[in-house]
Design a protein around this motif. Structure first.
Motif, PDB file in Angstrom:
ATOM      1  N   SER A 191      47.579  33.636  39.312  1.00  0.00           N
ATOM      2  CA  SER A 191      48.323  32.366  38.941  1.00  0.00           C
ATOM      3  C   SER A 191      50.025  32.956  38.984  1.00  0.00           C
ATOM      4  CB  SER A 191      48.292  32.080  37.603  1.00  0.00           C
ATOM      5  OG  SER A 191      48.560  33.063  36.728  1.00  0.00           O
ATOM      6  N   SER A 192      50.276  34.274  38.858  1.00  0.00           N
ATOM      7  CA  SER A 192      51.612  35.079  39.216  1.00  0.00           C
ATOM      8  C   SER A 192      52.007  34.881  40.625  1.00  0.00           C
ATOM      9  CB  SER A 192      51.692  36.326  38.729  1.00  0.00           C
ATOM     10  OG  SER A 192      51.007  37.250  39.649  1.00  0.00           O
ATOM     11  N   LYS A 193      51.062  34.616  41.546  1.00  0.00           N
ATOM     12  CA  LYS A 193      51.141  34.484  42.863  1.00  0.00           C
ATOM     13  C   LYS A 193      51.800  35.806  43.552  1.00  0.00           C
ATOM     14  CE  LYS A 193      51.053  29.559  42.401  1.00  0.00           C
ATOM     15  NZ  LYS A 193      51.795  28.474  42.009  1.00  0.00           N
ATOM     16  N   GLN A 194      51.346  36.886  42.971  1.00  0.00           N
ATOM     17  CA  GLN A 194      51.730  38.455  43.043  1.00  0.00           C
ATOM     18  C   GLN A 194      50.352  38.873  43.719  1.00  0.00           C
ATOM     19  OE1 GLN A 194      54.814  39.619  43.972  1.00  0.00           O
ATOM     20  NE2 GLN A 194      54.944  37.263  43.894  1.00  0.00           N
ATOM     21  N   ASN A 195      49.447  38.773  42.872  1.00  0.00           N
ATOM     22  CA  ASN A 195      48.384  39.712  42.944  1.00  0.00           C
ATOM     23  C   ASN A 195      47.134  39.035  43.839  1.00  0.00           C
ATOM     24  OD1 ASN A 195      49.581  41.580  41.336  1.00  0.00           O
ATOM     25  ND2 ASN A 195      48.985  40.089  39.661  1.00  0.00           N
ATOM     26  N   LEU A 196      46.199  39.672  44.760  1.00  0.00           N
ATOM     27  CA  LEU A 196      45.404  39.311  45.147  1.00  0.00           C
ATOM     28  C   LEU A 196      43.961  39.382  44.487  1.00  0.00           C
ATOM     29  CD1 LEU A 196      46.002  40.077  49.181  1.00  0.00           C
ATOM     30  CD2 LEU A 196      45.779  37.479  47.831  1.00  0.00           C
ATOM     31  N   VAL A 197      43.258  38.338  44.286  1.00  0.00           N
ATOM     32  CA  VAL A 197      41.923  38.625  43.824  1.00  0.00           C
ATOM     33  C   VAL A 197      40.756  38.077  44.629  1.00  0.00           C
ATOM     34  CG1 VAL A 197      42.672  38.082  41.445  1.00  0.00           C
ATOM     35  CG2 VAL A 197      41.787  36.234  42.779  1.00  0.00           C
ATOM     36  N   PRO A 198      39.471  38.809  44.893  1.00  0.00           N
ATOM     37  CA  PRO A 198      38.580  38.717  45.604  1.00  0.00           C
ATOM     38  C   PRO A 198      37.705  37.334  45.507  1.00  0.00           C
ATOM     39  CG  PRO A 198      37.789  40.132  44.187  1.00  0.00           C
ATOM     40  CD  PRO A 198      39.322  40.069  43.603  1.00  0.00           C
ATOM     41  N   GLU A 199      37.417  36.451  46.370  1.00  0.00           N
ATOM     42  CA  GLU A 199      36.710  35.352  46.259  1.00  0.00           C
ATOM     43  C   GLU A 199      35.324  35.360  47.145  1.00  0.00           C
ATOM     44  OE1 GLU A 199      38.560  31.541  46.629  1.00  0.00           O
ATOM     45  OE2 GLU A 199      39.246  31.685  44.403  1.00  0.00           O
ATOM     46  N   ALA A 200      35.478  34.786  48.291  1.00  0.00           N
ATOM     47  CA  ALA A 200      34.272  34.868  49.307  1.00  0.00           C
ATOM     48  C   ALA A 200      34.168  36.489  49.679  1.00  0.00           C
ATOM     49  CB  ALA A 200      34.273  34.045  50.355  1.00  0.00           C
ATOM     50  N   ALA A 201      35.367  37.184  49.761  1.00  0.00           N
ATOM     51  CA  ALA A 201      35.277  38.388  50.108  1.00  0.00           C
ATOM     52  C   ALA A 201      35.351  39.478  48.990  1.00  0.00           C
ATOM     53  CB  ALA A 201      36.485  38.974  51.065  1.00  0.00           C
ATOM     54  N   GLU A 202      34.307  40.442  48.911  1.00  0.00           N
ATOM     55  CA  GLU A 202      34.370  41.296  48.006  1.00  0.00           C
ATOM     56  C   GLU A 202      35.690  42.252  47.926  1.00  0.00           C
ATOM     57  OE1 GLU A 202      29.771  42.357  46.737  1.00  0.00           O
ATOM     58  OE2 GLU A 202      30.699  42.799  48.798  1.00  0.00           O
ATOM     59  N   SER A 203      35.830  42.585  49.255  1.00  0.00           N
ATOM     60  CA  SER A 203      37.031  43.723  49.540  1.00  0.00           C
ATOM     61  C   SER A 203      37.356  43.526  50.864  1.00  0.00           C
ATOM     62  CB  SER A 203      36.513  45.120  49.171  1.00  0.00           C
ATOM     63  OG  SER A 203      35.362  45.218  50.124  1.00  0.00           O
ATOM     64  N   TRP A 204      38.487  44.137  51.029  1.00  0.00           N
ATOM     65  CA  TRP A 204      39.152  44.108  52.548  1.00  0.00           C
ATOM     66  C   TRP A 204      39.973  45.194  52.565  1.00  0.00           C
ATOM     67  CZ3 TRP A 204      39.980  40.902  48.360  1.00  0.00           C
ATOM     68  CH2 TRP A 204      41.193  40.794  47.645  1.00  0.00           C
ATOM     69  N   GLU A 205      40.372  45.530  53.915  1.00  0.00           N
ATOM     70  CA  GLU A 205      41.198  46.760  54.175  1.00  0.00           C
ATOM     71  C   GLU A 205      41.863  46.419  55.510  1.00  0.00           C
ATOM     72  OE1 GLU A 205      37.753  47.683  53.917  1.00  0.00           O
ATOM     73  OE2 GLU A 205      37.358  47.820  55.867  1.00  0.00           O
ATOM     74  N   TYR A 206      43.257  47.048  55.490  1.00  0.00           N
ATOM     75  CA  TYR A 206      44.012  46.958  56.903  1.00  0.00           C
ATOM     76  C   TYR A 206      43.634  48.528  57.755  1.00  0.00           C
ATOM     77  CZ  TYR A 206      47.135  43.162  56.345  1.00  0.00           C
ATOM     78  OH  TYR A 206      47.476  41.860  56.567  1.00  0.00           O
ATOM     79  N   ASN A 207      43.720  48.464  58.841  1.00  0.00           N
ATOM     80  CA  ASN A 207      43.669  49.860  59.145  1.00  0.00           C
ATOM     81  C   ASN A 207      44.878  50.272  59.391  1.00  0.00           C
ATOM     82  OD1 ASN A 207      45.271  48.341  61.217  1.00  0.00           O
ATOM     83  ND2 ASN A 207      44.200  48.673  63.056  1.00  0.00           N
ATOM     84  N   GLU A 208      45.265  51.737  59.914  1.00  0.00           N
ATOM     85  CA  GLU A 208      46.495  52.389  59.739  1.00  0.00           C
ATOM     86  C   GLU A 208      47.777  51.497  60.140  1.00  0.00           C
ATOM     87  OE1 GLU A 208      47.260  55.970  59.048  1.00  0.00           O
ATOM     88  OE2 GLU A 208      45.584  55.429  57.845  1.00  0.00           O
ATOM     89  N   ASP A 209      47.915  51.012  61.245  1.00  0.00           N
ATOM     90  CA  ASP A 209      49.150  50.399  61.610  1.00  0.00           C
ATOM     91  C   ASP A 209      48.969  48.807  61.454  1.00  0.00           C
ATOM     92  OD1 ASP A 209      47.062  49.774  63.366  1.00  0.00           O
ATOM     93  OD2 ASP A 209      48.232  50.331  65.271  1.00  0.00           O
ATOM     94  N   ALA A 210      48.210  48.501  60.600  1.00  0.00           N
ATOM     95  CA  ALA A 210      48.225  46.870  60.010  1.00  0.00           C
ATOM     96  C   ALA A 210      47.911  45.933  61.072  1.00  0.00           C
ATOM     97  CB  ALA A 210      49.496  46.863  59.303  1.00  0.00           C
ATOM     98  N   THR A 211      47.100  46.372  62.089  1.00  0.00           N
ATOM     99  CA  THR A 211      46.889  45.346  63.218  1.00  0.00           C
ATOM    100  C   THR A 211      45.266  44.911  62.826  1.00  0.00           C
ATOM    101  OG1 THR A 211      46.260  47.252  64.677  1.00  0.00           O
ATOM    102  CG2 THR A 211      48.495  46.412  64.956  1.00  0.00           C
ATOM    103  N   LYS A 212      44.706  45.484  61.904  1.00  0.00           N
ATOM    104  CA  LYS A 212      43.296  44.879  61.891  1.00  0.00           C
ATOM    105  C   LYS A 212      43.024  44.721  60.499  1.00  0.00           C
ATOM    106  CE  LYS A 212      39.793  46.286  64.691  1.00  0.00           C
ATOM    107  NZ  LYS A 212      38.644  47.177  65.437  1.00  0.00           N
ATOM    108  N   LEU A 213      42.602  43.803  60.314  1.00  0.00           N
ATOM    109  CA  LEU A 213      42.351  43.314  58.705  1.00  0.00           C
ATOM    110  C   LEU A 213      40.637  43.007  58.610  1.00  0.00           C
ATOM    111  CD1 LEU A 213      42.967  42.719  55.824  1.00  0.00           C
ATOM    112  CD2 LEU A 213      43.753  40.251  56.664  1.00  0.00           C
TER     113      LEU A 213
END
Ligand SMILES: Nc1ncnc2c1ncn2[C@@H]1O[C@H](COP(=O)(O)OP(=O)(O)OP(=O)(O)O)[C@@H](O)[C@H]1O
Ligand SMILES: Nc1ncnc2c1ncn2[C@@H]1O[C@H](COP(=O)(O)OP(=O)(O)OP(=O)(O)O)[C@@H](O)[C@H]1O
Ligand SMILES: [Mg+2]
Ligand SMILES: [Mg+2]
Lengths: 330, 321, 282, 509, 327
Positions: free
Chosen positions: D60-82
């Motif tokens: 609700s602060s529209k700042q923090n992400l919370v998981p829903e269908a995904a338990e977790s996620w990550e970017y690769n080093e140069d932020a080209t793969k999520l």
């Protein structure tokens, strides 16, 4: 007095298209209200022609045509041999100056918003009579005084509703006089007035025709009055003239059955003179598609087969007296 | 009569067409379009805008848009709402009931109460009842209906807590059966009261003045001269003669039912056409707006025609020219 | 002089007209004297916000912007009267001209115009106004013009009926026979004589214009740069339970003003009724 | 005032049967569609949030992400793969499992369809892979560390492939009007157009809702809605005018919370206007805005004055040192004098500027207050209020304005600034352009490390504070009120659950 | 002969907000059974006011009526309204001038006739009423179908006859024609008058004929009353008065009538116009317009003088020579 016909009305007709109601469908063809249906008359200078006839027979319509407030369906009227149709086309103002009309209802002849002064000045201004407003004002004062309306200055300041009918009618005639008309139509000018004041109006009209030599057409349903004022009388029935002659001829010696009925029904104020009224059958007619026979035939007490077939010819008797009835000489 | 009706129908059709064209022109000329709504807030993707315009044919020339819409409308298809993607006719039919329920109830109540009051006032002209009711009617006539609505909510809903302030049903309770209708009735009290109160004056005045007018007619004098009792004269003659204008007013108010209740629907969150209209305007939902407008024009035309015919049946004097 | 006396007499004779006249005089006085009567500039956003009645010298309290409600109400008269007068004027002039021409010239012109009037009569006008204002912006000028051009048909209808009957009146015929031109007749006889029902109707129309403006403002379609009662109700709606005075008094002001115009219109209707004006036309 | 004690908390009445009870939420209008991905729809969003799932969501602060269908996620080093790792216990209401195929189908379809809201954001996505049932990989064509935030924002709900993939467009599918296959704590029971949307608890769902019923009651009018809340006819009302706060706070049956998020109200200058091109003019105007007065009078001090160029609420990114100038009438005059402006006979330096605002949310009032203080400085302005659509057409499409007031989300990530002030940005209505700013913003977006990103953004703000292409006036704070008989409302779940997620709501005791 | 109606000093005054209009003043006369009285006078002289006063049709609040009007021994003016209602139409009926408006426009003639009939004969059957009405319609020369028409479907002349027929429903003893034939054209008027005179003989009715047309009186009445500005100037038998008018006003009136067949003499109008009826006049009301007025006329009202031929004249000229004076 000139003998040539000054005003001549030639076969004038006014047909209004009939709108509405179902009868139209039955006959299929277009229906007409023949308010005026082929009227030919003539008036000399200084002459008063009276027109009588029952309500709705087209008297006022004829008057409106003569003043060109309406264009006739057929025929034309001529003043000194010039067609009024042509006159109004050439110079409408000039025409209205020549032909003037006095209406039935004096209470309604003037716009309630203006004073009599303003009302009287308007035609003067329109026709550029008088050099300036002051002169025009003087003309008005003079006119009023001549018409017996005193104090004229006071009357000029009043509004129409502050005057009596007789006064208004006189003003109406005075206003017409300003233009020096040669032809005056008086459409029932006294029918709305009290008996005690209408004599003034009648006398004014008579004087007018006598003194200025104007032709007057006097429309009325009051037969006694018409006879009193007119030189000639024409009797109208359903848009047609059925009898014409000098006033005395028509009144004392009516030829057409309709005229006879009319005169016999016209009560005299002389209680001893009890005439036998001639009853007319049926309801008052409407001018919707009359004919082909004599228009009066359905109500006539002496109609015969010939009356039913075609409209009767004009039968001329002595002294210019004529009537359209097939039974006259029989 | 037949010719008259035909002519009236022609006028009606003409009106609808003109209303329609006018409406279309206005909407097209106006700034803004449904795309803004469709794209959602804080979205300025020009590609999306273009794609949407293409999808809804908004990039075509306006005459083409007009004729194509007209064509489908003539086939009885009002199209789909651009915003909700549902048939407009369906959306309207879901809403129209609520509006008619509200408007009709109020109109009937107002007509009844107003007319009765008007007649009473006319019969007691100059007396206390007349003075008071005429005065009140003036005041209510001068009242903005939305303001009256607000004031009624202030008093009866938030102040006294007697009546619900919004909506048509109690969302929480979701009643069924007889209770459901009772619930609607309860929700109707305030909006109907508001509408009725502002509508009464016109009926009151027309009834009063026509009764007074008819009372002064010559034929009433005749009936008096006949020795008929005042009561009978009134019941048999004045009433029938005086009721005619009320019929017209009622008819006209029927025709403008939908527009008349718009503000009230907004004040009371009544799920009717008025709100649909406002939403459609805000969202520039062209098909919905056009559809509502079309329906409204048609219904006005039809109601007017019906009123005229009823009037003609009640009043034999009317001639058709 | 005498005319004035007569006018005074007719006004006195009709209670509604008298009340309306007094009302309108007061309203006009307020329009002119607003700066004197009002306690402060209504556009002044003062420090006192949401003051209740009488608090800090604010007779009718203040709103959330710190504006003095009493002063706003006083200045609101200007807006309401402006809307009323200008829109009624537009509607009146249009109606009189269109209706007058139709009725006077008759024939095809009349058929066309009266059909047009019929069509416009049947358009749902509030809706049209709403649409135009919502779509094209809500300046007060727009509001006035739009109200004016959507309400002329009723005036035109009245004027047409008047012209139609006046055309048959003897004085019009006689003017024609006196050689006056059509245009002269239209402007000197038809319009002056037929205009009174239109004036009465227009006065009624003023009430409706005020109500319409208020309605538009209530939908948030008012002109923000002016002080208007409708907008006061609209903004006051947010404070209806906490600061009821914002919208309540504005509503009362509307009721009173509209009432004044209704009374005036009704009174005029009685007094200017052609039945009272003409003799011999029965 | 009246404290609506009439009905008290109506919620208790139906909860006495011991079950979860019914919770009624005010909705301002009808949802546009029950397929929430078609359009960015404020009214449809909360409904969708409770019927569908997305990969991750903003709280609700529209700042923090919370998981829903995904338990977790990550970017690769140069932020080209999520990469997202999905939960394996989610099932569609027809029993089918929610898998990576659904996700791939959903986002592929969105990307292919330019009319869908999220389509433009998908431009950075090159392709989507679903290596197994519960893994989804977004391959990006340039580094973008903000994409994940946007996935948690609008119109990114996962749609059931096995239902929708039948050749029909989403919006034409009957599911869009009557959703039968959903995946969320609630499912649709009934929709009455213009009245209400009724959702009932989905018993099959992995994290079942506490409530039995969730109703969205459609009340467009705010005042009516407040009434309804006070009368106990509704239980929750978010984002209403600040004017009601005091009154509602006084009501013991009502709980009021202020929920802040980065959508400040700002004033935007059009650089196509010759007068406003002049930095001195912008500065003078900025100095003539009395934020305290606006905050107090229009927003009941709920929305606080905001001087920073990026909402100071987002602490890591906001530069609170270099800010817009403070309110100073005399200073503003001096700025104008220094820049060579002279006052005319009436004391006016500048005339003929228009402030464009749209109706509602306090904008017209704000404009009026600003107009008054500007006039004190000697800058005469006209206010033009339009209805939102017309305003939007004028400002965003035709860019025909001098000064406008606007709001709108500046998050969820500062990278969104590119769109607003980057040269040629889609929302850069004022046509501001500064290459240095462009550069800094680009660097910020292509960096994954937050502290490093902060430096770029703060530096950009320093420039903006000098150039003033826009100024923030007040921060955004939405008052939200609820029936005090309920707890665990959406805004209670900061960092725990998504905004507008009502599945955690339960009775207070 | 027995007197059916006797008026004694009847005054009718309209009371408005701002003024009082003395519309009828000191009206005294009587009518015998079977008589026919013509009341003539200019417009506004109070003829209709008197007629309405006899039937008590005026608004009670705004009209003051004083004096006595005895109808068969009962005073119409003092009667309760219930008694009055009993009398209306059954004993006294009236035909108004504007027949066009005298009937309800939205009811058929038949309906209205039934209702009117039922007022006094509640038991009468429809058939009975219809038969009676059709008989009366025939009497006024109208076809049967009229019974089923709406008023607007008939011409003015037909409606006027219908109105007359309706007034005869209960064979009233006294019938008042208030300008009932004025709107008609000569032929129709003549016809109706003839029919009326005929019927009168058959039914033994008394008739008051209000009109401003002297010829109508001459043709259909045997007595005439000349009214001016609310007062009766001269009352007497038609043949005497028309032959030898005594009052200057009557003389003036007759002078302004041209005769149909006789000599064409110049017509004379009476100068001036009707006085303001809201002002009380000291002397003779006609004095300001009277050519023969003397100073006395302006000072004092003349008494009614009764002549040998039974006529009443109210003029100073005859004060001395009058019968009354000699008694
Ligand atoms: N403009 C018109 N349209 C249709 N019919 C008309 C028109 N003017 C007159 N009429 C008809 O023409 C006929 C003659 O009318 P007109 O007014 O000339 O009669 P009139 O003899 O003057 O009657 P009155 O004695 O009542 O004045 C009437 O039947 C009337 O209905
Ligand atoms: N209700 C009224 N209030 C005041 N004055 C009235 C009223 N009715 C009539 N009068 C006046 O009373 C006088 C007599 O009117 P009344 O109608 O009796 O005249 P009349 O002789 O019947 O005239 P007409 O021949 O026109 O029918 C007139 O001066 C009239 O203006
Ligand atoms: Mg005529
Ligand atoms: Mg009379």
């Amino acid at each position: 007095m000139e003998n040539r016909e000054f005003i001549s009305i030639e076969d004038v007709a006014m047909w209004y298209p009939y709108k509405g109601k179902d009868k139209a469908k039955a006959t299929g063809k277009k229906n007409w209200i023949k308010a005026v249906d082929g009227v030919s008359l003539s008036i000399k200078k200084g002459e008063i022609l009276g027109i009588i006839g029952e309500s709705g027979c087209g008297k006022s319509t004829l008057g409106r045509i003569l003043t060109r407030l309406e264009k006739p369906t057929k025929g034309d009227c001529f003043i000194n041999g010039v067609s009024t149709g042509a006159m109004i086309k050439k110079d409408a103002k000039e025409f209205h100056k020549t032909v003037q009309i006095v209406f039935q209802n004096p209470f309604d002849t003037f716009t309630p918003r203006d004073t009599i002064g303003k009302i009287l000045m308007r035609p003067l201004k329109n026709y550029k009579i008088g050099k300036n407003d002051q002169e025009r004002y003087q003309i008005c004062l003079k006119g009023l005084e001549q018409g017996g309306l005193r104090p004229a200055e006071d009357i000029m300041k009043r509004f129409p509703h502050e005057l009596s009918g007789g006064q208004l009618q006189r003003i109406s005639i005075i206003r017409s006089m300003f233009l020096n008309p040669q032809f005056i139509i008086a459409d029932e000018p006294v029918s709305m007035l009290d008996v005690s004041v209408r004599a003034d109006i009648i006398n004014m009209l008579i004087d007018l025709s006598r003194n200025q030599g104007a032709a007057v057409l006097f429309i009325s349903h009051d037969i006694a009055l018409t006879r009193y004022i007119s030189d000639y009388i024409a009797v109208m029935y359903l848009g047609r003239v059925v009898e014409y002659g000098t006033a005395d001829d028509v009144i004392k010696n009516p030829q057409h059955p309709y005229t006879k009925a009319l005169i016999s029904n016209c009560a005299s104020i002389d209680p001893e003179e009890k005439v036998q009224n001639i009853a007319i059958e049926g309801e008052p007619p409407t001018p919707l598609n009359p004919g082909p026979g004599c228009y009066f035939e359905p109500r006539c007490y002496c109609a015969c087969e010939t009356c039913r077939q075609s409209y009767p010819e004009k039968i001329v008797m002595e002294n210019g007296h004529w009537a359209t009835c097939s039974r006259i000489n029989k | 009569m037949k010719r008259y009706v035909v002519r009236r129908i022609c006028t009606g059709i003409l009106t609808v067409l003109i209303a329609f064209a006018l409406n279309f022109a206005l909407m097209k000329m106006a700034p803004g379009d449904p795309i803004t709504t469709l794209m959602g807030k804080d979205n300025d993707s020009p590609e999306m805008r273009q794609a949407l315009e293409e999808k809804y044919g908004l990039n075509e020339p306006i005459p083409v848009q007009f004729t194509s819409y007209l064509k489908t409308a003539l086939q009885g298809d009002l199209g789909n709402s651009m915003i909700y993607n549902r048939p407009v006719s369906e959306m309207i039919s879901e809403r129209v009931g609520a509006t008619v329920l509200l408007g009709l109830t109020a109109a009937i109540l107002a007509a009844l109460i107003g007319t009765i009051m008007g007649i009473c006032a006319a019969r007691r002209e100059g007396r206390i009842f007349d003075v008071v009711s005429s005065g009140t009617s003036y005041v209510f006539n001068s009242m903005p209906n939305f303001w009256l609505g607000l004031m009624l909510i202030l008093v009866f809903s938030s102040g006294l807590g007697l009546l619900p302030s919004y909506g048509m049903t109690d969302t929480r309770a979701s009643y069924t059966g007889i209770m459901y209708y009772m619930d609607i009735a309860k929700h109707m009290v305030l909006p109907v009261a508001t509408l009725t109160l502002v509508l009464i004056p016109q009926y009151f005045r027309i009834a009063k003045s026509s009764v007074l007018q008819v009372t002064n007619e010559d034929f009433v004098t005749t009936l008096r001269a006949v020795g008929m009792s005042e009561k009978k004269i009134f019941n048999k003659y004045i009433f029938k003669n005086a009721i005619l204008p009320t019929v017209t007013i009622f008819g006209i108010s029927m025709a403008y039912l939908i527009t008349g209740v718009t503000l009230i629907e907004i004040v009371f969150a009544w799920p009717g056409m008025g709100r649909l209209v406002m939403t459609a305007i805000n969202q520039r939902d062209y098909p919905t707006l056009m559809g509502i407008y079309l329906i409204m024009s048609v219904s006005i035309a039809v109601v007017m025609l019906v009123v005229d015919i009823i009037y003609a049946m009640l009043d034999p004097r009317i001639r058709y020219e | 002089m005498e005319k004035m006396k007569k006018i005074c007499k007719t006004i006195k004779g009709d209670r509604q007209l008298l009340a309306g006249m007094i009302g309108i005089v007061i309203l006009l006085a307020l329009v002119i004297l607003a700066p004197v009567v009002a306690s402060e500039n209504p556009h002044h956003y003062g420090k006192d916000i949401l003051n209740s009645l009488g608090q800090n010298g604010h007779l009718l309290g203040t709103n959330h912007m710190g504006q003095d409600i009493y002063s706003m109400i006083i200045y609101g008269v200007r807006t309401s009267l402006r809307v009323a007068v200008i829109s009624a004027l537009i509607s009146g002039v249009l109606g009189v001209l269109i209706g007058g021409v139709a009725g006077f010239f008759g024939g095809k012109v009349d058929t066309f115009v009266s059909e047009l009037i019929n069509v416009f009569m049947m358009l749902p006008s509030f809706f049209l106004i709403l649409l135009i204002i919502a779509l094209f912006g809500n300046s007060i000028t727009n509001v006035m013009v739009v109200i004016g051009i959507t309400t002329w048909p009723s005036n035109a209808k009245l004027m047409r009926a008047q012209a139609l009957s006046l055309r048959q009146r003897t004085f019009v015929k006689s003017a024609e026979a006196m050689g006056e031109t059509k245009l002269q007749i239209l402007f000197k006889y038809i319009l002056p004589n037929g205009i009174f029902p239109v004036i009465a109707n227009t006065t009624m129309g003023m009430s409706n214009a005020i109500l319409t403006e208020a309605g538009l403002s209530f939908l948030g379609l008012g002109d923000p740069s002016i002080i208007s009662w409708g907008q006061m109700i609209y903004t006051g709606k947010q404070y209806i339970t906490s600061a009821w005075w914002i919208s309540a008094f504005a509503g009362i002001a509307i009721v009173i003003t509209v009432l004044v115009f209704y009374l005036l219109g009704d009174g005029l209707n009685h007094v200017l009724n052609p039945k009272h004006l003409n003799r011999g036309a029965n | 005032g009246c404290s609506g004690s009439g009905k008290g908390s109506g919620g208790d009445a139906s909860s006495s049967d011991g079950s979860g009870g019914t919770f009624i939420v005010r909705s301002a209008g009808d949802p546009m569609s029950f397929n929430p991905d078609v359009a960015g729809d404020d009214n449809g969003y909360p409904i969708a949030q409770n019927m569908f799932r997305r990969l991750c969501a903003l709280d609700s602060s529209k700042q923090n992400l919370v998981p829903e269908a995904a338990e977790s996620w990550e970017y690769n080093e140069d932020a080209t793969k999520l990469t997202f790792h999905l939960r394996d216990d989610l099932k569609w209401s027809d029993g089918e499992a929610l898998t990576s195929e659904d996700v791939k189908y959903t986002f592929d379809t969105i990307k292919a369809n330019p009319t869908y809201y999220f389509s433009a954001s998908m431009a950075v996505v090159d392709s989507i892979e679903a290596p197994d049932d519960y893994t989804v990989i977004f391959n990006l064509n340039k580094p973008d560390s903000s994409l994940v935030y946007f996935l948690g924002w609008y119109a990114t709900f996962i749609m059931p492939e096995h239902v929708y993939n039948n050749g029909q467009a989403w919006e034409e599918n009957s599911e869009a009007t009557n959703p039968t296959v959903t995946c969320g704590p609630f499912k649709l029971e009934e929709y009455n157009q213009g009245e209400s949307v009724t959702l009932v608890k989905n018993e099959e769902f992995a994290d079942p809702a506490k409530l039995d019923k969730l109703i969205f009651s459609i009340i467009p009018d705010e005042a009516t809605a407040v009434q309804a809340l006070q009368n106990g006819e509704i239980d929750f009302f978010e984002n209403f005018s600040a004017s009601y706060v005091t009154e509602l706070e006084a009501d013991p049956n009502i709980r009021v919370e202020i929920n802040e998020y980065p959508s400040p109200i700002r004033m935007l200058f059009n650089f196509n206007n010759d007068t406003l091109k002049n930095q001195a003019v912008r500065k003078a105007i900025a100095m003539a805005v009395d934020r305290d007065e606006v905050s107090e009078k229009v927003f009941n001090e709920i929305q606080k004055p905001e001087y920073a160029l990026y909402p100071s609420y987002v602490e890591w990114a906001a530069n609170t040192e270099d800010t817009a100038p403070e309110f100073d009438i005399e200073g503003a005059k001096k700025v104008l004098e220094d820049a060579g402006f002279t006052a005319d006979a009436d004391g006016n330096y500048i005339t003929g500027l228009t402030i464009d605002v749209f109706e509602g949310s306090g904008y017209p009032d704000t404009a009026r207050l600003i107009q008054a203080t500007l006039a004190e400085v000697g800058i005469q302005t006209e206010i033009e209020v339009s209805e939102y659509n017309a305003w939007s057409q004028k400002v965003s499409v035709e860019k025909d304005f001098d000064i406008c007031l606007m709001g709108g989300f500046m998050g969820p990530d500062p990278s969104a600034l590119v769109n607003r002030i980057g040269t040629g940005g889609g929302s850069n209505y004022g046509s501001y352009s500064n290459t240095k700013v462009d550069e800094l913003l680009a660097q910020g977006a292509s960096t994954a490390e937050q502290s490093e990103r902060a430096t770029y953004y703060k530096e950009a703000q320093t420039i903006l504070a000098e150039e003033l292409p826009y100024i923030n006036i007040v921060s955004f704070a939405g008052p939200e009120a609820s029936n005090a008989g309920f707890k665990n409302l959406p805004y209670d779940g900061e960092g725990k659950w998504a905004w507008a997620d009502y599945s955690h709501v339960e009775k207070a005791n | 002969m027995e007197t059916i109606l006797k008026l004694d000093d009847v005054n009718v005054t309209y009371v408005n907000k701002e003024k009082e209009v003395y519309a009828v003043r000191n009206a005294s006369f009587s009518i015998e059974k079977g008589d026919s009285l013509g009341v003539v006078g200019e417009s506004g002289s109070g003829k209709s006011t008197l007629a309405n006063a006899l039937l008590r049709l005026h608004n009670e609040k705004s009209t003051l009526i004083s004096g006595a009007a005895e109808f068969e021994g009962k005073d119409l003016i003092k009667m309760t309204s219930k008694e009055m209602n009993e009398l209306r139409w059954k004993e006294i009926s009236v035909v108004f001038q504007k027949a066009m408006n005298a009937l309800s426009p939205v009811h058929r003639i038949g309906r209205q006739v039934e209702d009117i009939y039922h007022v006094h004969e509640p038991q009468a059957s429809r058939k009975e009423i219809e038969e009676r009405m059709i008989y009366l319609l025939k009497l006024v020369n109208l076809p049967e179908r009229v019974y089923r028409l709406y008023p607007h479907e008939m011409s003015g002349g037909m409606l006027q006859r219908v109105a007359i027929a309706i007034s005869l429903l209960h064979k009233p003893k006294l019938i008042i024609f208030d300008e009932a034939t004025t709107a008609l054209d000569v032929v129709t008027q003549g016809q109706i008058l003839q029919e009326v005179v005929q019927m009168e003989k058959e039914m033994d009715m008394t008739r008051i004929m209000i009109t401003h047309d002297m010829s109508v009186v001459a043709a259909s009445c045997n007595k005439v009353a000349v009214m001016y500005a609310g007062e009766f100037m001269e009352i007497g038998r038609v043949e005497y008065i028309f032959k030898n008018p005594m009052h200057p006003y009557t003389q003036g009136l007759l002078n302004s009538f041209p005769s149909l067949k006789g000599e064409n003499e110049r017509l004379h109008a009476i100068p001036g116009f009707l006085p303001d009826l809201s002002r009380k006049q000291e002397g003779c009301i006609f004095a300001p317009r009277c050519p023969k007025a003397t100073e006395q006329c302006f000072r004092k009202k003349p008494q009614a003088s009764y002549m040998e031929d039974g006529r009443m004249v109210s003029c100073w000229l005859y004060e001395r020579g009058g019968v009354k004076d000699g008694e």
